[in-house]
Design a protein around this motif. Structure first.
Motif, PDB file in Angstrom:
ATOM      1  N   SER A  14      18.908  -8.971 107.931  1.00  0.00           N
ATOM      2  CA  SER A  14      20.458  -8.943 108.033  1.00  0.00           C
ATOM      3  C   SER A  14      20.531  -7.092 108.525  1.00  0.00           C
ATOM      4  O   SER A  14      21.202  -6.998 109.343  1.00  0.00           O
ATOM      5  N   GLN A  15      19.563  -6.395 108.111  1.00  0.00           N
ATOM      6  CA  GLN A  15      19.517  -5.077 108.412  1.00  0.00           C
ATOM      7  C   GLN A  15      19.163  -4.787 109.843  1.00  0.00           C
ATOM      8  O   GLN A  15      20.034  -3.929 110.566  1.00  0.00           O
ATOM      9  N   GLY A  19      22.937  -4.126 110.939  1.00  0.00           N
ATOM     10  CA  GLY A  19      23.063  -2.726 110.510  1.00  0.00           C
ATOM     11  C   GLY A  19      23.424  -2.735 108.974  1.00  0.00           C
ATOM     12  O   GLY A  19      23.216  -3.569 108.151  1.00  0.00           O
ATOM     13  N   ASP A  20      23.768  -1.524 108.499  1.00  0.00           N
ATOM     14  CA  ASP A  20      24.230  -1.262 107.000  1.00  0.00           C
ATOM     15  C   ASP A  20      25.472  -2.170 106.625  1.00  0.00           C
ATOM     16  O   ASP A  20      26.285  -2.617 107.451  1.00  0.00           O
ATOM     17  N   HIS A  45      20.158  -6.831 101.001  1.00  0.00           N
ATOM     18  CA  HIS A  45      20.651  -6.093 102.471  1.00  0.00           C
ATOM     19  C   HIS A  45      20.990  -4.542 101.617  1.00  0.00           C
ATOM     20  O   HIS A  45      20.735  -3.880 102.675  1.00  0.00           O
ATOM     21  N   SER A  46      21.732  -4.320 100.646  1.00  0.00           N
ATOM     22  CA  SER A  46      21.993  -3.295 100.411  1.00  0.00           C
ATOM     23  C   SER A  46      20.852  -2.188 100.055  1.00  0.00           C
ATOM     24  O   SER A  46      21.093  -0.976 100.218  1.00  0.00           O
ATOM     25  N   LEU A  48      18.299  -1.515 101.728  1.00  0.00           N
ATOM     26  CA  LEU A  48      18.067  -1.112 103.043  1.00  0.00           C
ATOM     27  C   LEU A  48      19.036  -0.301 103.673  1.00  0.00           C
ATOM     28  O   LEU A  48      18.901   0.129 104.924  1.00  0.00           O
ATOM     29  N   LYS A  49      20.247  -0.255 103.066  1.00  0.00           N
ATOM     30  CA  LYS A  49      21.370   0.768 103.738  1.00  0.00           C
ATOM     31  C   LYS A  49      20.623   2.156 104.231  1.00  0.00           C
ATOM     32  O   LYS A  49      19.804   2.772 103.539  1.00  0.00           O
ATOM     33  N   LYS A  51      18.660   2.459 106.644  1.00  0.00           N
ATOM     34  CA  LYS A  51      17.388   2.480 107.264  1.00  0.00           C
ATOM     35  C   LYS A  51      17.625   1.874 109.003  1.00  0.00           C
ATOM     36  O   LYS A  51      18.505   1.008 109.128  1.00  0.00           O
ATOM     37  N   LYS A  53      16.933  -0.085 112.566  1.00  0.00           N
ATOM     38  CA  LYS A  53      16.505  -1.399 113.119  1.00  0.00           C
ATOM     39  C   LYS A  53      15.031  -1.299 112.870  1.00  0.00           C
ATOM     40  O   LYS A  53      14.394  -2.280 112.441  1.00  0.00           O
ATOM     41  N   ALA A  56      13.716  -1.114 109.380  1.00  0.00           N
ATOM     42  CA  ALA A  56      13.880  -2.556 108.737  1.00  0.00           C
ATOM     43  C   ALA A  56      13.053  -3.640 109.276  1.00  0.00           C
ATOM     44  O   ALA A  56      12.803  -4.581 108.319  1.00  0.00           O
TER      45      ALA A  56
END
Length: 77
Positions: A14-15, A19-20, A45-46, A48-49, A51, A53, A56
């Motif tokens: 998802s990241q 993205g965020d 998902h949170s 990796l906030k 990061k 592409k 990730a």
């Protein structure tokens, strides 16, 4: 619910794709029960906030490799 590794892989994907994360952590599902699956996906998902592409994508590859190492625990037979 699936393994934590599943939700971490899903979060990394998802990241890369969106993205965020921009939503709040879900607490309740449509029928008024605690949304454990939604919360686990949000947490994956949170983590990796912030990061990029590429970062990730590298994290996803590492997590997926770890999941493949233990197929019995992480995939259906």
């Amino acid at each position: 619910m699936k393994s934590d590794l599943y939700y971490d892989c899903r979060g990394a994907r998802s990241q890369v794709e969106t993205g965020d994360i921009a939503t709040e952590c879900p607490q309740w599902n449509d029928i008024g029960a605690v949304d454990y699956v939604g919360k686990a996906a949000w947490m994956g998902h949170s983590k990796l906030k912030g990061k990029t592409k590429d970062q990730a994508r590298a994290i996803f590859c590492k997590l997926f490799k770890a999941a493949l190492a233990d197929k019995k625990a992480n995939f259906y037979p």
